[in-house]
Write a protein that holds these residues in place. Structure first.
Motif, PDB file in Angstrom:
ATOM      1  N   LEU A 105      -3.948  15.289  -0.208  1.00  0.00           N
ATOM      2  CA  LEU A 105      -3.353  14.490  -1.084  1.00  0.00           C
ATOM      3  C   LEU A 105      -2.790  13.245  -0.596  1.00  0.00           C
ATOM      4  CD1 LEU A 105      -1.979  17.345  -3.624  1.00  0.00           C
ATOM      5  CD2 LEU A 105      -3.763  15.723  -4.037  1.00  0.00           C
ATOM      6  N   ASP A 106      -2.338  13.316   0.413  1.00  0.00           N
ATOM      7  CA  ASP A 106      -1.598  12.095   0.834  1.00  0.00           C
ATOM      8  C   ASP A 106      -2.446  10.913   1.164  1.00  0.00           C
ATOM      9  OD1 ASP A 106       0.565  10.628   2.389  1.00  0.00           O
ATOM     10  OD2 ASP A 106      -0.503  10.822   4.108  1.00  0.00           O
ATOM     11  N   ASP A 107      -3.993  11.368   1.040  1.00  0.00           N
ATOM     12  CA  ASP A 107      -4.980  10.156   1.231  1.00  0.00           C
ATOM     13  C   ASP A 107      -4.698   9.372  -0.104  1.00  0.00           C
ATOM     14  OD1 ASP A 107      -5.764  10.869   3.926  1.00  0.00           O
ATOM     15  OD2 ASP A 107      -7.322  12.328   3.156  1.00  0.00           O
ATOM     16  N   VAL A 108      -4.480   9.922  -1.243  1.00  0.00           N
ATOM     17  CA  VAL A 108      -4.887   9.448  -2.523  1.00  0.00           C
ATOM     18  C   VAL A 108      -3.748   9.387  -3.470  1.00  0.00           C
ATOM     19  CG1 VAL A 108      -7.289   9.937  -2.518  1.00  0.00           C
ATOM     20  CG2 VAL A 108      -5.710  11.736  -3.258  1.00  0.00           C
ATOM     21  N   VAL A 109      -2.333   9.995  -2.926  1.00  0.00           N
ATOM     22  CA  VAL A 109      -1.521  10.032  -3.838  1.00  0.00           C
ATOM     23  C   VAL A 109      -0.388   9.281  -3.028  1.00  0.00           C
ATOM     24  CG1 VAL A 109       0.263  11.359  -4.878  1.00  0.00           C
ATOM     25  CG2 VAL A 109      -1.901  11.986  -4.624  1.00  0.00           C
ATOM     26  N   GLY A 110       0.555   8.352  -3.837  1.00  0.00           N
ATOM     27  CA  GLY A 110       1.588   7.625  -3.198  1.00  0.00           C
ATOM     28  C   GLY A 110       2.641   8.505  -2.663  1.00  0.00           C
ATOM     29  N   SER A 111       3.500   8.081  -1.743  1.00  0.00           N
ATOM     30  CA  SER A 111       4.652   8.688  -1.013  1.00  0.00           C
ATOM     31  C   SER A 111       5.677   9.164  -2.133  1.00  0.00           C
ATOM     32  CB  SER A 111       5.062   8.137  -0.157  1.00  0.00           C
ATOM     33  OG  SER A 111       5.480   6.791  -0.202  1.00  0.00           O
ATOM     34  N   ALA A 112       5.903   8.442  -3.173  1.00  0.00           N
ATOM     35  CA  ALA A 112       7.260   8.545  -4.055  1.00  0.00           C
ATOM     36  C   ALA A 112       6.704   9.908  -4.844  1.00  0.00           C
ATOM     37  CB  ALA A 112       7.500   7.346  -4.890  1.00  0.00           C
ATOM     38  N   ASP A 113       5.325   9.770  -5.213  1.00  0.00           N
ATOM     39  CA  ASP A 113       5.150  11.067  -5.989  1.00  0.00           C
ATOM     40  C   ASP A 113       4.870  12.241  -5.181  1.00  0.00           C
ATOM     41  OD1 ASP A 113       4.825   9.668  -8.464  1.00  0.00           O
ATOM     42  OD2 ASP A 113       2.906   8.710  -7.776  1.00  0.00           O
ATOM     43  N   TYR A 305     -14.627   2.414   5.432  1.00  0.00           N
ATOM     44  CA  TYR A 305     -13.376   3.059   4.867  1.00  0.00           C
ATOM     45  C   TYR A 305     -13.568   3.566   3.454  1.00  0.00           C
ATOM     46  CZ  TYR A 305      -9.095   5.408   6.259  1.00  0.00           C
ATOM     47  OH  TYR A 305      -8.263   6.121   6.586  1.00  0.00           O
ATOM     48  N   PRO A 306     -13.367   4.828   3.013  1.00  0.00           N
ATOM     49  CA  PRO A 306     -13.434   5.086   1.537  1.00  0.00           C
ATOM     50  C   PRO A 306     -12.663   4.442   0.685  1.00  0.00           C
ATOM     51  CG  PRO A 306     -13.255   7.126   3.060  1.00  0.00           C
ATOM     52  CD  PRO A 306     -12.883   5.931   3.790  1.00  0.00           C
ATOM     53  N   GLU A 307     -13.001   3.586  -0.353  1.00  0.00           N
ATOM     54  CA  GLU A 307     -11.969   2.854  -1.212  1.00  0.00           C
ATOM     55  C   GLU A 307     -11.027   3.639  -1.850  1.00  0.00           C
ATOM     56  OE1 GLU A 307     -13.795  -0.029  -3.696  1.00  0.00           O
ATOM     57  OE2 GLU A 307     -14.888  -1.015  -2.267  1.00  0.00           O
ATOM     58  N   GLY A 308     -11.272   4.756  -2.006  1.00  0.00           N
ATOM     59  CA  GLY A 308     -10.200   5.804  -2.598  1.00  0.00           C
ATOM     60  C   GLY A 308      -8.964   6.052  -2.051  1.00  0.00           C
ATOM     61  N   HIS A 309      -9.191   5.615  -0.681  1.00  0.00           N
ATOM     62  CA  HIS A 309      -7.881   5.744   0.270  1.00  0.00           C
ATOM     63  C   HIS A 309      -7.109   4.512   0.082  1.00  0.00           C
ATOM     64  CE1 HIS A 309      -9.511   9.385   2.854  1.00  0.00           C
ATOM     65  NE2 HIS A 309      -9.827   9.468   1.389  1.00  0.00           N
ATOM     66  N   SER A 310      -6.642   4.192  -1.042  1.00  0.00           N
ATOM     67  CA  SER A 310      -6.146   2.572  -1.314  1.00  0.00           C
ATOM     68  C   SER A 310      -5.127   2.245  -0.186  1.00  0.00           C
ATOM     69  CB  SER A 310      -5.540   2.677  -2.544  1.00  0.00           C
ATOM     70  OG  SER A 310      -6.595   3.102  -3.624  1.00  0.00           O
ATOM     71  N   ARG A 341      -3.615  -6.745  -1.356  1.00  0.00           N
ATOM     72  CA  ARG A 341      -2.644  -6.645  -2.550  1.00  0.00           C
ATOM     73  C   ARG A 341      -3.370  -5.641  -3.705  1.00  0.00           C
ATOM     74  NH1 ARG A 341       1.881  -9.279  -1.566  1.00  0.00           N
ATOM     75  NH2 ARG A 341       1.756 -11.055  -0.147  1.00  0.00           N
ATOM     76  N   GLY A 342      -4.484  -5.960  -3.943  1.00  0.00           N
ATOM     77  CA  GLY A 342      -5.303  -5.259  -4.919  1.00  0.00           C
ATOM     78  C   GLY A 342      -5.147  -3.801  -4.813  1.00  0.00           C
ATOM     79  N   TYR A 343      -5.518  -3.256  -3.570  1.00  0.00           N
ATOM     80  CA  TYR A 343      -5.494  -1.738  -3.371  1.00  0.00           C
ATOM     81  C   TYR A 343      -4.133  -1.181  -3.209  1.00  0.00           C
ATOM     82  CZ  TYR A 343     -10.494  -1.897  -1.845  1.00  0.00           C
ATOM     83  OH  TYR A 343     -11.736  -1.840  -1.821  1.00  0.00           O
ATOM     84  N   ALA A 344      -3.410  -2.199  -2.731  1.00  0.00           N
ATOM     85  CA  ALA A 344      -1.831  -1.626  -2.483  1.00  0.00           C
ATOM     86  C   ALA A 344      -1.129  -1.309  -3.966  1.00  0.00           C
ATOM     87  CB  ALA A 344      -0.928  -2.618  -1.895  1.00  0.00           C
ATOM     88  N   ALA A 345      -1.576  -1.914  -5.272  1.00  0.00           N
ATOM     89  CA  ALA A 345      -0.880  -1.762  -6.207  1.00  0.00           C
ATOM     90  C   ALA A 345      -1.361  -0.450  -6.837  1.00  0.00           C
ATOM     91  CB  ALA A 345      -1.638  -2.867  -7.273  1.00  0.00           C
ATOM     92  N   ARG A 346      -2.503   0.184  -6.498  1.00  0.00           N
ATOM     93  CA  ARG A 346      -2.785   1.261  -6.787  1.00  0.00           C
ATOM     94  C   ARG A 346      -1.942   2.499  -6.110  1.00  0.00           C
ATOM     95  NH1 ARG A 346      -9.352   0.982  -5.397  1.00  0.00           N
ATOM     96  NH2 ARG A 346      -9.293  -1.283  -6.039  1.00  0.00           N
ATOM     97  N   MET A 347      -1.551   2.143  -4.895  1.00  0.00           N
ATOM     98  CA  MET A 347      -0.749   3.145  -4.209  1.00  0.00           C
ATOM     99  C   MET A 347       0.497   2.484  -3.290  1.00  0.00           C
ATOM    100  SD  MET A 347      -2.649   5.940  -1.759  1.00  0.00           S
ATOM    101  CE  MET A 347      -2.011   7.286  -1.047  1.00  0.00           C
ATOM    102  N   PRO A 348       1.538   2.339  -4.216  1.00  0.00           N
ATOM    103  CA  PRO A 348       2.652   1.595  -3.499  1.00  0.00           C
ATOM    104  C   PRO A 348       3.104   2.341  -2.276  1.00  0.00           C
ATOM    105  CG  PRO A 348       3.029   1.694  -5.876  1.00  0.00           C
ATOM    106  CD  PRO A 348       1.879   2.823  -5.454  1.00  0.00           C
ATOM    107  N   SER A 349       3.417   1.565  -1.186  1.00  0.00           N
ATOM    108  CA  SER A 349       4.080   2.134  -0.089  1.00  0.00           C
ATOM    109  C   SER A 349       4.990   0.911   0.622  1.00  0.00           C
ATOM    110  CB  SER A 349       2.775   2.418   0.928  1.00  0.00           C
ATOM    111  OG  SER A 349       3.160   2.209   2.392  1.00  0.00           O
TER     112      SER A 349
END
Length: 366
Positions: A105-113, A305-310, A341-349
């Motif tokens: 899940l860490d590949d696709v879910v942001g750390s805050a969540d 790299y897999p795009e889902g791993h934002s 930045r476009g990718y980062a918007a999906r998964m803030p870090s």
């Protein structure tokens, strides 16, 4: 005790907090904290943790010293047997599966969540170890799962910028790994902490930790050793040790080639592949002032790299943007940073935010 008491007082004063304010934040009485800070009462671990939580800095957790204690000690497996429900194979299997699920899940879910879920799972595993009843082989499995959860929790906390929490989690995980007799996992925990220190603190300490991890991983499989050597390469690059970095990167390549279908690797190195190795090599080249050598490594790796791993795509694009900026290709750097930045918007870090700030400083004002 005196040194730790002094460290608690110094950390409070550096933050500008009065003793009364500290009592409010930690929920301990002011007289009690006064006795601790003056060395008249022993600082309990939970008090130290309360200070660290309130101040947001690690106190009294000398990671380098802890690493060397682990390296030279020969702790036997000590499985806790307590009264309570007996833990069997099925529950151990379920816990192992949950650890794997959270790790992916860490590949696709942001750390805050993700962090609250990992922390809760870790606390439940720790409670199971403390209070459960089980035979020794099950105990080792529970301790290993606890250590793996601590590593994941530390990694996610670090990604969220909670560095003191991450250090506590990593070092707590080392204790579980030691009890399980799993030196590879203990090395992974120290190595993860080394990576954090290299990025946010003194890279010389990070390098010592990384080297200690490699030396202490006596039974490490090839891919695990590859990961540990990568952390040596990164810490060496952060210290601007060119020869040490190149030597470590050569060792990474050599060790990775030793992997085999006949050697069972721990699941926690599932993500380490040739693209990841190229990314690390490219980052090291940038640190050593050779961005021209970094660009082909980074661009080739990002393309696969897999795009889902934002988050990872955003991070790696930021390094590619830096390689462009440092070779004078400013238009390419700007365009690549915008993609990141476009990718980062999906998964803030916090890591991506820091990277973007670093690259932005290399570009002309917009």
């Amino acid at each position: 005790m005196s040194e730790l008491s002094d460290a608690l007082r110094a950390a409070r004063e550096a933050a500008g907090f009065s003793l009364s304010r500290m009592a409010q934040l930690t929920h301990y009485s002011k007289p009690y904290l006064s006795l601790i800070e003056t060395g008249k009462r022993r600082p309990l671990p939970e008090v130290v943790a309360a200070y660290e939580q309130a101040l947001g800095v690690p106190i009294g957790g000398d990671a380098v010293r802890r690493a060397h204690e682990w390296l030279v000690s020969d702790s036997p497996t000590a499985v806790q047997r307590r009264s309570g429900r007996r833990v069997g194979e099925s529950l151990a299997d379920a816990l192992d599966a949950r650890v794997v699920e959270l790790r992916h899940l860490d590949d696709v879910v942001g750390s805050a969540d993700l962090l609250p879920a990992v922390r809760q799972e870790l606390e439940e595993a720790q409670s199971l170890v403390r209070n459960g009843s089980y035979v020794e082989p099950i105990g080792r499995r529970l301790l290993t799962a606890t250590g793996e959860l601590a590593q994941l929790a530390g990694w996610v906390a670090s990604d969220a910028g909670r560095y003191a929490d991450a250090q506590r989690l990593y070092l707590g995980g080392v204790s579980a790994a030691e009890e399980a007799g799993n030196d590879s996992l203990a090395a992974q925990l120290f190595s993860s902490l080394s990576y954090q220190i290299a990025n946010v603190a003194d890279p010389r300490d990070a390098l010592l930790l990384a080297r200690t991890a490699v030396t202490g991983a006596r039974r490490a499989t090839p891919v695990v050793r590859t990961l540990l050597l990568e952390r040596v390469a990164w810490a060496s690059a952060k210290t601007k040790d060119r020869d040490g970095t190149l030597c470590a990167l050569d060792a990474v390549d050599d060790t990775y080639e030793q992997r085999s279908t006949g050697i069972e690797e721990p699941e926690w190195v599932y993500w380490l592949n040739r693209a990841e190795i190229d990314v690390m090599a490219g980052r090291c080249m940038i640190q050593l002032g050779a961005p021209d050598k970094a660009e082909p490594l980074l661009s080739g790796a990002v393309a696969t790299y897999p795009e889902g791993h934002s988050r990872e795509v955003a991070l790696y694009l930021s390094w590619l943007a830096e390689s462009y900026a440092r070779t004078g290709a400013l238009d390419a750097a700007t365009a690549t940073l915008e993609r990141a930045r476009g990718y980062a918007a999906r998964m803030p870090s916090t890591r991506t935010d820091d990277r973007f700030d670093a690259v932005e400083k290399l570009l002309p004002p917009r």
